[in-house]
Design an enzyme around this catalytic site. Structure first.
Site, mmCIF file in Angstrom:
data_model
loop_
_atom_site.group_PDB
_atom_site.id
_atom_site.type_symbol
_atom_site.label_atom_id
_atom_site.label_comp_id
_atom_site.label_asym_id
_atom_site.label_seq_id
_atom_site.Cartn_x
_atom_site.Cartn_y
_atom_site.Cartn_z
ATOM 1 N N SER A 121 0.814 -1.221 0.000
ATOM 2 C CA SER A 121 0.000 0.000 0.000
ATOM 3 C C SER A 121 0.843 1.265 0.000
ATOM 4 O O SER A 121 0.421 2.282 -0.532
ATOM 5 C CB SER A 121 -0.889 0.037 1.247
ATOM 6 O OG SER A 121 -1.839 -0.970 1.187
ATOM 7 N N HIS A 142 -2.545 -3.522 -6.682
ATOM 8 C CA HIS A 142 -2.962 -3.139 -5.329
ATOM 9 C C HIS A 142 -4.469 -3.292 -5.160
ATOM 10 O O HIS A 142 -5.261 -2.628 -5.835
ATOM 11 C CB HIS A 142 -2.550 -1.678 -5.068
ATOM 12 C CG HIS A 142 -2.906 -1.188 -3.709
ATOM 13 N ND1 HIS A 142 -3.747 -0.137 -3.495
ATOM 14 C CD2 HIS A 142 -2.530 -1.628 -2.477
ATOM 15 C CE1 HIS A 142 -3.878 0.062 -2.190
ATOM 16 N NE2 HIS A 142 -3.152 -0.825 -1.560
ATOM 17 N N GLU A 154 -5.602 -1.459 -8.442
ATOM 18 C CA GLU A 154 -4.759 -0.407 -9.017
ATOM 19 C C GLU A 154 -3.484 -1.057 -9.559
ATOM 20 O O GLU A 154 -2.776 -1.751 -8.836
ATOM 21 C CB GLU A 154 -4.453 0.644 -7.950
ATOM 22 C CG GLU A 154 -5.727 1.370 -7.523
ATOM 23 C CD GLU A 154 -5.511 2.400 -6.424
ATOM 24 O OE1 GLU A 154 -5.594 3.591 -6.721
ATOM 25 O OE2 GLU A 154 -5.273 2.006 -5.269
ATOM 26 N N ASN A 193 -5.727 6.383 -2.321
ATOM 27 C CA ASN A 193 -5.235 7.048 -1.115
ATOM 28 C C ASN A 193 -4.718 8.455 -1.385
ATOM 29 O O ASN A 193 -4.666 9.269 -0.471
ATOM 30 C CB ASN A 193 -4.204 6.183 -0.398
ATOM 31 C CG ASN A 193 -4.904 5.068 0.349
ATOM 32 O OD1 ASN A 193 -6.059 5.194 0.734
ATOM 33 N ND2 ASN A 193 -4.221 3.947 0.517
#
Ligand code: NAD
Length: 284
Positions: A121, A142, A154, A193
């Site tokens: 991450s 991801h 991702e 994120n």
């Protein structure tokens, strides 16, 4: 090359979900972990995942779950685990030295054409590319937690990733029921994120500065934009331990927020949705 056999390294929270989802989509999976105790708990996790799929997915049937489970084999010997793998997805702890050590060994024992993907991450593929010994066949794939519900994947290469490998992994992500998100340049936090962390920080800043209550901040966001959840509902879903750890890496306001959630929630065992209470209270 078409991907058929997939090995997942690490059978913790995400590794188990990745293995199960990939097997559910018809691929043969080898799930690798460091010892027999971890494998025993992985088997239990897979049973729980089967139940969760039956509860949550309209197309899940008991037969399909049985077939899924049968497609997963387990290994504690790395060379054995990867010797037939077309793709290795790594989901081991988020510790750069550990990942690089494992990639160095993996690079030695895996067939030269095997593709490696990290589910990290917070680390970038370029942090690990050299250790793999095959940077052009290495990239990030991801997933989000609760992969069967939150099905983005991702895909993010580094400067030396072969574009054909990138495209192949985008195709693989689709085949296992994910919505692939093509991240075209290395970006800490990927897309999700990069959006979510500043958003949550803005919300927690409003709270600790006494501008508005968590409930009113959530209401504002939901009514104003039509979004289904406000930032503090998202904090409860992410879990307040993770929220605390992320806030501790921020500025003074974020550290104040970390202290706030520790005092009011974490120290009282209220960790968010998972424990039934955080900023809000949830039915079990
Ligand atoms: P976890 O701690 O739940 O699981 C890690 C697993 O790796 C454990 O089963 C552990 O025994 C195993 N392991 C340890 N050393 C190993 C080794 N040398 N070789 C193989 N396996 C080893 O961790 P997690 O939450 O599943 O996170 C794993 C990765 O996935 C991290 O890179 C993390 O950033 C990423 N990730 C996590 C989440 C999340 O919500 N938890 C979401 C997206 C991505």
């Amino acid at each position: 090359m078409s991907i058929r056999k997939v090995t997942v390294l690490g059978t913790g929270v995400l590794g188990a979900q990745i293995a199960f989802q990939t097997a559910y989509s018809g691929f043969d999976i080898t799930a690798y972990d460091i010892d027999d105790d971890k494998i025993a708990s992985a088997r239990k996790t897979m049973e729980k995942l089967g139940q969760a799929y039956l509860n949550d997915l309209p197309d899940a049937t008991a037969d399909r779950i049985t077939e899924t489970t049968a497609r997963i084999s387990y290994a504690t010997d790395l060379a054995q685990a990867v010797k037939q793998a077309d793709l290795v997805i790594e989901a081991i702890p988020e510790i750069l030295d550990l990942k690089n050590k494992v990639y160095a060994e993996l690079g030695r024992v895996a067939p030269s054409e095997t593709i490696f993907a990290t589910n990290s991450s917070t680390l970038l593929p370029s942090d690990m590319a050299a250790a793999t010994g095959r940077p052009e066949r290495f990239l990030a794939l991801h997933f989000a937690n609760n992969i069967w519900l939150h099905n983005t994947a991702e895909v993010m290469g580094h400067a030396k990733t072969d574009p054909a490998i990138f495209d192949e992994i985008v195709g693989f992500a689709k085949e296992i029921g994910m919505v692939p998100i093509e991240v075209k340049k290395e970006q800490p936090g990927y897309v999700l994120n990069s959006l979510l962390v500043p958003f949550l920080r803005a919300a927690s800043g409003l709270l600790v500065k006494g501008i508005a209550s968590a409930e009113d901040i959530d209401k504002t966001w939901k009514i104003g934009t039509g979004a289904p959840a406000g930032p503090f509902e998202i904090y409860d879903t992410v879990g307040l331990n993770t929220a605390y750890n992320v806030a501790m890496t921020g500025d003074d306001t974020q550290k104040e927020f970390a202290a706030y959630i520790k005092e009011h929630y974490i120290d009282k065992g209220k960790l968010g949705r998972a424990t039934g209470e955080g900023f809000y209270t949830y039915q079990s």
